[in-house]
Design a protein around this motif. Structure first.
Motif, PDB file in Angstrom:
ATOM      1  N   MET A  71       0.823  -1.175  -0.093  1.00 57.73           N
ATOM      2  CA  MET A  71       0.002   0.013   0.143  1.00 57.73           C
ATOM      3  C   MET A  71       0.934   1.251  -0.115  1.00 57.73           C
ATOM      4  SD  MET A  71      -3.018  -0.877   2.577  1.00 57.73           S
ATOM      5  CE  MET A  71      -4.456  -2.045   2.128  1.00 57.73           C
ATOM      6  N   SER A  72       0.308   2.072  -0.767  1.00 58.38           N
ATOM      7  CA  SER A  72       1.377   3.307  -0.877  1.00 58.38           C
ATOM      8  C   SER A  72       1.104   4.416  -0.032  1.00 58.38           C
ATOM      9  CB  SER A  72       1.292   3.906  -2.458  1.00 58.38           C
ATOM     10  OG  SER A  72      -0.026   3.917  -2.922  1.00 58.38           O
ATOM     11  N   TYR A  74      -1.128   7.385   2.470  1.00 59.55           N
ATOM     12  CA  TYR A  74      -2.018   8.669   2.019  1.00 59.55           C
ATOM     13  C   TYR A  74      -1.324   9.502   1.301  1.00 59.55           C
ATOM     14  CZ  TYR A  74      -4.761  12.684   3.284  1.00 59.55           C
ATOM     15  OH  TYR A  74      -5.803  13.789   3.105  1.00 59.55           O
ATOM     16  N   ARG A  75       0.259   9.881   1.511  1.00 66.86           N
ATOM     17  CA  ARG A  75       0.700  11.010   0.488  1.00 66.86           C
ATOM     18  C   ARG A  75       0.639  10.575  -0.804  1.00 66.86           C
ATOM     19  NH1 ARG A  75       6.635  11.027   2.410  1.00 66.86           N
ATOM     20  NH2 ARG A  75       5.493  12.443   4.303  1.00 66.86           N
ATOM     21  N   ARG A  76       0.630   9.343  -1.344  1.00 67.33           N
ATOM     22  CA  ARG A  76       0.372   8.956  -2.551  1.00 67.33           C
ATOM     23  C   ARG A  76      -0.854   9.240  -3.119  1.00 67.33           C
ATOM     24  NH1 ARG A  76       0.896   8.638  -7.597  1.00 67.33           N
ATOM     25  NH2 ARG A  76       0.238   6.629  -8.436  1.00 67.33           N
ATOM     26  N   TRP A  77      -1.833   9.117  -2.165  1.00 71.86           N
ATOM     27  CA  TRP A  77      -3.529   9.237  -2.484  1.00 71.86           C
ATOM     28  C   TRP A  77      -3.363  10.705  -2.564  1.00 71.86           C
ATOM     29  CZ3 TRP A  77      -7.141  12.210  -0.126  1.00 71.86           C
ATOM     30  CH2 TRP A  77      -8.287  12.033  -0.582  1.00 71.86           C
ATOM     31  N   ARG A  78      -2.781  11.618  -1.919  1.00 68.32           N
ATOM     32  CA  ARG A  78      -2.939  13.220  -2.065  1.00 68.32           C
ATOM     33  C   ARG A  78      -2.271  13.618  -3.378  1.00 68.32           C
ATOM     34  NH1 ARG A  78      -0.694  14.394   3.537  1.00 68.32           N
ATOM     35  NH2 ARG A  78       0.777  14.759   2.332  1.00 68.32           N
ATOM     36  N   VAL A  80      -1.857  11.991  -6.220  1.00 71.19           N
ATOM     37  CA  VAL A  80      -2.762  11.474  -7.303  1.00 71.19           C
ATOM     38  C   VAL A  80      -3.981  12.522  -7.246  1.00 71.19           C
ATOM     39  CG1 VAL A  80      -4.452   9.807  -8.285  1.00 71.19           C
ATOM     40  CG2 VAL A  80      -2.138   8.995  -7.171  1.00 71.19           C
ATOM     41  N   HIS A  81      -4.485  12.654  -6.269  1.00 69.43           N
ATOM     42  CA  HIS A  81      -5.894  13.848  -6.320  1.00 69.43           C
ATOM     43  C   HIS A  81      -5.416  15.019  -6.820  1.00 69.43           C
ATOM     44  CE1 HIS A  81      -8.817  10.922  -5.348  1.00 69.43           C
ATOM     45  NE2 HIS A  81      -8.013  10.444  -4.645  1.00 69.43           N
ATOM     46  N   SER A  95      -4.607   4.596 -14.844  1.00 70.46           N
ATOM     47  CA  SER A  95      -5.111   5.915 -14.594  1.00 70.46           C
ATOM     48  C   SER A  95      -5.554   6.748 -15.763  1.00 70.46           C
ATOM     49  CB  SER A  95      -3.720   6.730 -14.361  1.00 70.46           C
ATOM     50  OG  SER A  95      -3.250   6.665 -13.303  1.00 70.46           O
TER      51      SER A  95
END
Length: 184
Positions: A71-72, A74-78, A80-81, A95
């Motif tokens: 799992m990447s 929260y930093r990765r999620w931010r 991407v968004h 993507s």
């Protein structure tokens, strides 16, 4: 919809994204944290003597924990968004598929099911890499959540020697929430 569905063919069979390599090797402390968080009392996850009594070399990782190693966070999620907000689509098939679906109003997602086949156990010291392929995309269907399509990702998890641990099929529904009322 026909034009959209025809576009699905260009994604099927493609590598979804670059391989995900775990930031850390499998370790007994994280296994213990997982077992305690899930109230899983299986002693082979936390007690080396109990694990050895079953013919293992030591503790093993709960099979369902395999995806947590890659799992990447929260930093990765931010990130991407942030890119999406700027209109930037990462250069990977998954993507691009999600951006195409967004353009057509399919902006919401729900995981529907997962199937896993276990080939060997993860043990402390293993370093996990996951490979993702877009296995299939269904035609657009009417569901209780709205019109959407089911995407199946095929994932294979292996260690640093390329030995396969788990094969997984992860299905999700990407849907248009604005069509939910029509579906009812």
């Amino acid at each position: 919809m026909q034009t959209l569905e025809q576009r699905f063919e260009e994604f099927v069979g493609q590598q979804a994204e670059p391989p995900r390599v775990a930031r850390y090797p499998v370790d007994a402390a994280m296994i213990r944290n997982w077992a305690e968080a899930h109230d899983d009392g299986n002693p082979v996850y936390v007690d080396p003597e109990a694990a050895r009594a079953t013919g293992r070399d030591g503790v093993v990782c709960p099979p369902a924990m395999v995806s947590t190693w890659v799992m990447s966070g929260y930093r990765r999620w931010r990130e991407v968004h942030r890119l999406r907000a700027e209109g930037i689509v990462e250069d990977c098939a998954y993507s691009r598929l999600l951006a195409l679906l967004d353009e057509h109003g399919f902006t919401s997602v729900v995981a529907t099911d997962v199937e896993q086949d276990y080939h060997r156990e993860l043990t402390p010291g293993d370093h996990v890499t996951a490979h993702f392929t877009i296995e299939s995309i269904s035609p657009v269907k009417r569901t209780g959540l709205g019109d959407g399509c089911f995407i199946t990702l095929r994932k294979s998890y292996e260690n640093q020697r390329g030995e396969l641990f788990v094969e997984e099929r992860f299905r999700l529904l990407r849907f248009n929430p604005d069509t939910a009322q029509e579906a009812r």
